[in-house]
Design an enzyme around this catalytic site. Structure first.
Site, short mmCIF file in Angstrom:
data_model
loop_
_atom_site.label_atom_id
_atom_site.label_comp_id
_atom_site.label_asym_id
_atom_site.label_seq_id
_atom_site.Cartn_x
_atom_site.Cartn_y
_atom_site.Cartn_z
N ASP A 141 -49.25 8.76 15.13
CA ASP A 141 -48.78 8.02 13.96
C ASP A 141 -49.34 8.68 12.71
OD1 ASP A 141 -47.46 6.16 15.50
OD2 ASP A 141 -48.99 4.61 15.30
N ARG A 192 -41.12 12.21 14.39
CA ARG A 192 -40.57 10.89 14.07
C ARG A 192 -40.55 10.80 12.54
NH1 ARG A 192 -44.63 6.41 15.10
NH2 ARG A 192 -43.93 6.35 17.27
P1 FDA Z 1 -36.53 -0.40 4.43
O1 FDA Z 1 -37.93 -0.79 4.13
O2 FDA Z 1 -35.66 0.06 3.31
O3 FDA Z 1 -35.85 -1.59 5.19
C1 FDA Z 1 -34.47 -1.59 5.51
C2 FDA Z 1 -34.13 -2.95 6.10
O4 FDA Z 1 -34.81 -3.11 7.35
C3 FDA Z 1 -34.62 -4.14 5.27
O5 FDA Z 1 -33.68 -4.47 4.31
C4 FDA Z 1 -34.77 -5.20 6.33
O6 FDA Z 1 -33.52 -5.75 6.69
C5 FDA Z 1 -35.28 -4.43 7.52
N1 FDA Z 1 -36.76 -4.39 7.57
C6 FDA Z 1 -37.56 -3.35 7.30
N2 FDA Z 1 -38.85 -3.67 7.52
C7 FDA Z 1 -38.87 -4.96 7.92
C8 FDA Z 1 -39.89 -5.87 8.30
N3 FDA Z 1 -41.16 -5.52 8.32
N4 FDA Z 1 -39.54 -7.12 8.65
C9 FDA Z 1 -38.23 -7.49 8.65
N5 FDA Z 1 -37.22 -6.68 8.32
C10 FDA Z 1 -37.53 -5.43 7.95
N6 FDA Z 1 -44.99 4.19 8.76
C11 FDA Z 1 -46.02 5.05 8.53
O7 FDA Z 1 -46.46 5.18 7.39
N7 FDA Z 1 -46.56 5.75 9.58
C12 FDA Z 1 -46.08 5.66 10.85
O8 FDA Z 1 -46.59 6.33 11.75
C13 FDA Z 1 -45.00 4.79 11.09
N8 FDA Z 1 -44.46 4.64 12.33
C14 FDA Z 1 -43.31 3.91 12.48
C15 FDA Z 1 -42.68 3.86 13.72
C16 FDA Z 1 -41.48 3.21 13.86
C17 FDA Z 1 -40.79 3.21 15.19
C18 FDA Z 1 -40.89 2.55 12.74
C19 FDA Z 1 -39.57 1.88 12.84
C20 FDA Z 1 -41.53 2.55 11.53
C21 FDA Z 1 -42.75 3.21 11.39
N9 FDA Z 1 -43.41 3.20 10.18
C22 FDA Z 1 -44.47 4.05 10.01
C23 FDA Z 1 -43.04 2.23 9.13
C24 FDA Z 1 -42.06 2.81 8.12
O9 FDA Z 1 -42.71 3.78 7.35
C25 FDA Z 1 -41.48 1.73 7.19
O10 FDA Z 1 -42.51 1.11 6.49
C26 FDA Z 1 -40.68 0.66 7.89
O11 FDA Z 1 -39.95 1.18 8.95
C27 FDA Z 1 -39.68 0.00 6.92
O12 FDA Z 1 -38.80 0.96 6.42
P2 FDA Z 1 -37.25 1.06 6.83
O13 FDA Z 1 -36.96 2.49 7.12
O14 FDA Z 1 -36.92 0.11 7.88
O15 FDA Z 1 -36.47 0.77 5.48
#
Ligand code: FDA
Length: 314
Positions: A141, A192
């Site tokens: 991560d 990732r």
């Molecule tokens: P965005 O934040 O724009 O969200 C898009 C939509 O997704 C929102 O409108 C909502 O509908 C939904 N959503 C997103 N987050 C939500 C939540 N917490 N609760 C409810 N709904 C939510 N980060 C990092 O810094 N280091 C890492 O190693 C990882 N590893 C990682 C693994 C995996 C499998 C995932 C999916 C994510 C990570 N992350 C991470 C976290 C990542 O950086 C990010 O903060 C979150 O995924 C939210 O970003 P989105 O891409 O979903 O987009």
């Protein structure tokens, strides 16, 4: 709760929640509150490995694979790093029978990065050696930007030592990530791609969400076109819908999402024939992870407060 919708209020709230994610007193209070576990259970599969494996089995029944994260970010001395390393070694043994259906994610601070990079590197090499023995894959991560260079350096050292059963995470909100993607493409390692979950200054990260999203799309395209089995970690349906239109074999990459976030979208993508992997965190040290999930979507705070306020504070 209307304040949550005032322009700029979300950013302020997000910053406050991320700041609070590092508050040890609050961590102690919430993890010992009788309702703490209940509120965390939306995003955390449980405190024990058995609960986590139950969650993995339930996901498997819907065609979704998993990556397990044994939560723990407060490793402050070598004995704690040793205990965390032994826990990862043990976990790999438990995951061995599951094969590619469930791999491992970990943070280098758990293995001692804040104590000394060489300690974290030695511990990682032990974990990767065990992962090799049981034919498992380990994802490093990515933490806040103070750890980016050290994390990538240790990853590159492990790669140079011949470990191919590991991959990295790169964050689209960092200005440097374009270069890091090029480095990963050159190595041929698995990446990732996520947007990034920590509070970062404008000197290192895009302050504006649109810029992060655009960078995410550009980097996703590059990784899909030239990378080795990339993982697109996002719940952003606009981005996912764009990716679905690209002429890429759906078996050559996977979508990844967090346990408890957009589960219906996870199932739908799996039913459509895309590979979907859920990131399944478990363990007693869930506070910082939970707070980052609240920060990502301030509406989550409403659900959290509603649950806590239903009962008198203990
Ligand atoms: P965005 O934040 O724009 O969200 C898009 C939509 O997704 C929102 O409108 C909502 O509908 C939904 N959503 C997103 N987050 C939500 C939540 N917490 N609760 C409810 N709904 C939510 N980060 C990092 O810094 N280091 C890492 O190693 C990882 N590893 C990682 C693994 C995996 C499998 C995932 C999916 C994510 C990570 N992350 C991470 C976290 C990542 O950086 C990010 O903060 C979150 O995924 C939210 O970003 P989105 O891409 O979903 O987009």
């Amino acid at each position: 709760m209307t304040a949550l919708h005032v322009p700029g209020a979300d950013n302020l709230l997000r910053g406050s929640l991320l700041h609070a994610s590092e508050n040890q007193a609050l961590a102690h209070w919430l993890t010992h509150h009788p309702l703490g576990r209940q509120v965390a259970s939306r995003f955390v599969a449980g405190e024990s490995i058995e609960q986590a494996l139950d969650a993995v089995a339930a996901l498997a029944r819907t065609g979704i694979t998993a990556t397990l994260d044994h939560l723990g970010e407060t490793v402050r001395d070598a004995p704690q790093a040793e205990a965390a390393t032994l826990a990862e070694l043990d976990l790999l043994q438990r995951l061995a029978p599951l094969g590619p259906a469930c791999n491992l994610s970990l943070k280098l601070t758990q293995l001692g990065l804040d104590i000394s990079p060489s300690l974290a590197e030695q511990n990682l090499l032990r974990v990767l050696a065990r992962a090799g023995e049981v034919d498992q894959f380990v994802r490093l991560d990515m933490e806040d930007s103070h750890h980016t260079t050290a994390t990538l350096k240790i990853f590159q050292a492990a790669w140079a030592a011949g470990h191919r059963n590991c991959g990295i995470v790169l964050q689209a909100y960092l200005h440097r990530t374009q270069r890091d993607v090029d480095m990963a493409l050159e190595l041929g390692c698995r990446v990732r791609l996520c947007k990034g979950a920590y509070a970062e200054p404008a000197s290192v990260a895009f302050a504006n969400k649109t810029e992060t999203d655009e960078n995410y799309v550009a980097l996703a395209w590059k990784l899909l076109a030239r990378g080795y089995y990339p993982a697109l970690a996002t719940h952003d349906e606009r981005i996912i819908n764009r990716v679905k239109l690209w002429p890429i074999d759906p078996q050559q990459f996977e979508f990844q999402m967090l346990y408890g976030v957009r589960p219906e979208l996870q199932r739908r993508l799996a039913q459509e024939g895309f590979r979907v992997r859920a990131y399944v965190p478990f363990g007693v040290d869930w506070y910082a992870y939970f707070m980052r999930r609240l920060a990502e979507r301030p509406a989550n705070l409403r659900f959290f407060l509603a649950t806590l306020l239903k009962e008198p504070f203990g």
